[in-house]
Design a protein around this motif. Structure first.
Motif, PDB file in Angstrom:
ATOM      1  N   MET A  70       9.014  16.493  16.896  1.00 53.61           N
ATOM      2  CA  MET A  70       7.967  16.468  16.145  1.00 53.61           C
ATOM      3  C   MET A  70       6.892  16.777  17.197  1.00 53.61           C
ATOM      4  N   GLY A  71       6.034  17.550  16.639  1.00 57.92           N
ATOM      5  CA  GLY A  71       4.603  17.841  17.520  1.00 57.92           C
ATOM      6  C   GLY A  71       3.574  17.185  16.669  1.00 57.92           C
ATOM      7  N   TYR A  72       2.303  17.958  16.429  1.00 55.22           N
ATOM      8  CA  TYR A  72       1.202  17.349  15.583  1.00 55.22           C
ATOM      9  C   TYR A  72       1.850  16.888  14.347  1.00 55.22           C
ATOM     10  N   GLY A  73       1.332  15.728  13.860  1.00 58.28           N
ATOM     11  CA  GLY A  73       1.602  15.223  12.596  1.00 58.28           C
ATOM     12  C   GLY A  73       0.664  15.422  11.678  1.00 58.28           C
ATOM     13  N   LYS A 290     -11.867  14.616  14.160  1.00 55.26           N
ATOM     14  CA  LYS A 290     -12.112  13.913  15.577  1.00 55.26           C
ATOM     15  C   LYS A 290     -10.812  13.036  15.802  1.00 55.26           C
ATOM     16  N   PHE A 291      -9.672  13.117  15.009  1.00 59.45           N
ATOM     17  CA  PHE A 291      -8.457  12.408  15.325  1.00 59.45           C
ATOM     18  C   PHE A 291      -7.149  13.340  15.053  1.00 59.45           C
ATOM     19  N   ASN A 292      -6.283  12.972  15.831  1.00 59.08           N
ATOM     20  CA  ASN A 292      -4.888  13.806  15.583  1.00 59.08           C
ATOM     21  C   ASN A 292      -3.825  13.176  15.319  1.00 59.08           C
ATOM     22  N   GLY A 293      -4.059  11.777  14.741  1.00 61.44           N
ATOM     23  CA  GLY A 293      -2.831  11.322  14.208  1.00 61.44           C
ATOM     24  C   GLY A 293      -2.275  10.095  15.079  1.00 61.44           C
TER      25      GLY A 293
END
Ligand SMILES: *Cc1c(COP(=O)(O)O)cnc(C)c1O
Length: 410
Positions: A70-73, A290-293
């Protein structure tokens, strides 16, 4: 020349915990054989529940395989966790939420701070006294206040004293406020709000177009029936309240990092020209920018807290801490101290004996009992004359600390 955000310079240097550390260190250096017991910390000590750990491991293994990598969620969190929280945590309370109203994050500390991004600086903000320092300091940092006075009250912020007289629950301010922070069960006082108390603030918010920022980090520690675990159990709250929850204290995630913030579609605020804007849309925009999980394994571990086995194990740990709280509460009461909290919260808020100051009581406990707690005055001027003990330690140490205090006070 680059210039600093001068509002940071208004902050009084982080004083409380460094000062505690300094005094404990000096005492330990002068008394190397003393066994010092620390009941000052607001951090958990029990390891992760086995079912949670196992889900964590499995998810890490998935990342090592090309087929399951899994990469970015989604920035808002994975559906599997959002759905689990809605069904398993809010469902039993009779609270229905839609997935778009729930935002998974890496902590309630950052969420209660970051939420200020979506509000105009002109808002009048009210916070309790004593209080979790994050609410106060982040308002200062963002530029909502003037300088601090000698008590530590910042100009422009409305402080609501939480005292023995009002049962440690804030009364409505005389002036109208636009945003109010409520924390129940409370850190540091251990007080839990009744449905009626929360209803009062919800009615206030609806009548004044205000928003409630409700911190429910300790909801899992409510042991008595009848107290709301979510502000959405109160009618009208879906129109005026944002709720913060965290896996930190509930399931030992202080180091793992996972929390959630609920922004119901019905919570709105006004533009300068008087239009109504849903805050959900702004928070979504803020988080996606501003947030990537939160990492996939952490969200898998968090979801496992609500599996049958995970919840049973999690509950055992909560019960263990609340057993500590009972040992502290009953031991100190029988030693003649006036003690609050510790029934629906992992904090005991005791009145210092003989009216001595919070810091004098700190020194007395440290030098005579070799026990470390937290001076109430460190959480705000209304905390003067009080002292916080945490139930997050190990049982033997807690029992020994209580015994030492009892003998000393005899
Ligand atoms: C511990 C605590 C939190 C949780 O913070 P996290 O960043 O989620 O670890 C939130 N509010 C209060 C009052 C706390 O004491």
């Amino acid at each position: 020349m680059a210039r600093v955000n001068e509002h940071y310079l208004k902050l009084k240097a982080g004083y409380l915990f460094p000062e505690i550390g300094r005094r404990v260190k000096a005492f330990a250096a002068a008394n190397p054989s003393a066994k010092v017991i620390r009941l000052g910390i607001g951090d958990v000590t029990r390891p992760l529940p086995p079912a949670v750990l196992s889900a964590f491991h499995d998810a890490v293994a998935e990342l090592g395989n090309e087929k399951t990598f899994m990469g970015y969620g989604p920035e808002q969190g994975y559906d599997f966790l959002i759905d689990t929280v809605i069904r398993k945590s809010y469902g039993p309370l009779g609270v229905t939420l839609s997935p778009a109203e729930v935002f998974i994050s890496d902590g309630s500390k950052c969420d209660t701070a970051n939420i200020l991004d979506i509000f105009a600086l002109e808002n009048r903000v009210a916070i309790g006294d004593p209080v979790y320092p994050v609410y106060n300091d982040t308002n200062v940092m963002i530029g909502r206040s003037g300088p601090a006075d000698e008590r530590g009250y910042y100009a422009g912020i409305v402080y609501l004293p939480c005292t023995e007289a009002n049962g440690f629950f804030p009364a409505f301010p005389e002036e109208k406020v636009d945003i109010v922070y409520l924390c129940s069960p409370n850190n540091p006082t251990g007080a839990v709000a009744t449905r009626g108390q929360l209803k009062g603030w919800v009615d206030y918010a609806l009548a004044n177009d205000a928003v409630i920022l409700f911190d429910a980090a300790y909801e899992a520690f409510i042991t008595e029936g009848g107290y709301p675990r979510s502000i959405y159990e109160v009618e009208g709250a879906r129109k005026c309240a944002i709720e913060f929850r965290s896996f930190s204290k509930t399931a030992g995630f202080t180091g793992v990092r996972c929390a959630l913030t609920v922004v119901p579609e019905g919570v709105t605020a006004k533009t300068p020209s008087g239009e109504t804007v849903p805050l959900n849309r702004l928070w979504n925009r803020r988080q996606t920018t501003k947030f990537n999980g939160v990492s996939y394994p952490v969200q898998k571990a968090a979801a496992a807290v609500y599996s049958d086995e995970g919840w049973r194990q999690t509950k055992e740990i909560v019960d263990y801490y609340m057993g500590n709280a009972r040992v502290i509460r009953e031991g100190l009461t029988s030693a003649g101290l006036t003690v609050y909290g510790g029934v629906n919260a992992p904090y005991i808020w005791l009145k210092t004996p003989g009216g001595i100051s919070s810091w004098d009581f700190f020194d007395k406990l440290l030098t005579e009992c070799h026990v470390v707690g937290t001076p109430g005055s460190g959480f705000g001027p209304a905390g003067e004359g009080f002292f916080r003990l945490s139930a997050f330690g190990n049982r033997e140490n807690v029992a020994e600390a209580v015994e030492r205090i009892r003998k000393n006070l005899k």
